[in-house]
Design a protein around this motif. Structure first.
Motif, PDB file in Angstrom:
ATOM      1  N   ARG A 111      -3.632   0.398  -2.998  1.00 58.03           N
ATOM      2  CA  ARG A 111      -3.026  -0.938  -2.935  1.00 58.03           C
ATOM      3  C   ARG A 111      -2.491  -1.246  -4.319  1.00 58.03           C
ATOM      4  N   ARG A 162       6.049   8.146  -2.632  1.00 57.28           N
ATOM      5  CA  ARG A 162       5.850   9.137  -1.564  1.00 57.28           C
ATOM      6  C   ARG A 162       6.748  10.371  -1.770  1.00 57.28           C
ATOM      7  N   GLU A 214       0.490   5.418   0.517  1.00 56.27           N
ATOM      8  CA  GLU A 214      -0.413   6.411   1.096  1.00 56.27           C
ATOM      9  C   GLU A 214      -0.585   7.613   0.169  1.00 56.27           C
ATOM     10  N   ARG A 215      -1.005   7.341  -1.045  1.00 58.95           N
ATOM     11  CA  ARG A 215      -1.256   8.385  -2.031  1.00 58.95           C
ATOM     12  C   ARG A 215      -2.480   7.967  -2.844  1.00 58.95           C
ATOM     13  N   SER A 264       1.370  14.547  -0.682  1.00 60.91           N
ATOM     14  CA  SER A 264       0.189  13.952  -0.007  1.00 60.91           C
ATOM     15  C   SER A 264      -0.958  14.912   0.068  1.00 60.91           C
ATOM     16  N   THR A 289       0.839  -1.189   0.000  1.00 71.97           N
ATOM     17  CA  THR A 289       0.000   0.000   0.000  1.00 71.97           C
ATOM     18  C   THR A 289       0.877   1.244   0.000  1.00 71.97           C
ATOM     19  N   GLU A 316      -8.149   1.240  -4.711  1.00 73.83           N
ATOM     20  CA  GLU A 316      -8.269   2.248  -3.660  1.00 73.83           C
ATOM     21  C   GLU A 316      -8.526   1.561  -2.327  1.00 73.83           C
ATOM     22  N   THR A 317      -7.873   2.068  -1.288  1.00 71.95           N
ATOM     23  CA  THR A 317      -8.097   1.576   0.072  1.00 71.95           C
ATOM     24  C   THR A 317      -8.286   2.779   0.983  1.00 71.95           C
ATOM     25  N   GLY A 318      -8.627   2.532   2.221  1.00 65.75           N
ATOM     26  CA  GLY A 318      -8.765   3.618   3.188  1.00 65.75           C
ATOM     27  C   GLY A 318      -7.444   4.322   3.465  1.00 65.75           C
ATOM     28  N   GLU A 319      -6.335   3.623   3.245  1.00 69.93           N
ATOM     29  CA  GLU A 319      -5.009   4.194   3.513  1.00 69.93           C
ATOM     30  C   GLU A 319      -4.389   4.850   2.288  1.00 69.93           C
ATOM     31  N   GLY A 320      -4.925   4.604   1.102  1.00 67.46           N
ATOM     32  CA  GLY A 320      -4.324   5.131  -0.128  1.00 67.46           C
ATOM     33  C   GLY A 320      -4.594   4.203  -1.301  1.00 67.46           C
TER      34      GLY A 320
END
Length: 147
Positions: free
Chosen positions: A102, A142, A11-12, A147, A9, A96-100
């Motif tokens: 996958r 990243r 985070e973007r 972000s 994952t 898409e995931t809750g953290e960014g």
């Protein structure tokens, strides 16, 4: 044939991650073996058919592959690299995931001719590279994508 699959994952947001990966010139930042990756043609956003010349070092040996962007969709990007010894397919899936985002990375290397005999001996090295990419690719995204 050697096949490596890894998921991780970043985070973007998915569109930014997919756009970053769709420019294979960024491989110098996330692929541990890549030393140089130069796109042929203009600097516009890469589209299907775009090409790059990739110079890598693998097990101490320099190798060049010509890569082509074969698929560029919202949730999938696929490159094929070729030279006289091998064909490499790098396929990226995005979710898409809750953290960014996958990312599922599938790398398949098909050796040609006598090089096929090396498959069993190289599998472990490609597995190690796959493990490294789970760290280097998210770090590169990243660093490049705010972000």
């Amino acid at each position: 044939m050697v096949h490596v699959r890894r998921s991780f994952t970043v985070e973007r947001p998915l569109p930014a991650v997919a756009a970053y990966i769709a420019d294979f010139a960024h491989a110098v930042d996330w692929d541990p073996g890549t030393r140089e990756c130069v796109r042929d043609g203009d600097d516009a956003e890469p589209a299907v058919g775009a090409r790059w010349r990739n110079v890598s070092v693998f097990r101490g040996r320099r190798t060049e592959l010509d890569y082509r962007l074969d698929r560029r969709e919202e949730r999938r990007v696929t490159f094929t690299g070729t030279n006289k010894t091998a064909t490499s397919t790098d396929d990226f899936g995005f979710e898409e995931t809750g953290e960014g985002t996958r990312v599922t990375y599938d790398a398949t290397i098909r050796f040609h001719g006598l090089a096929r005999l090396a498959d069993p001996f190289l599998r472990k090295e490609f597995e190690r590279l796959g493990d490294e990419i789970t760290r280097t690719l998210p770090d590169a995204v990243r660093a490049a994508v705010p972000s």
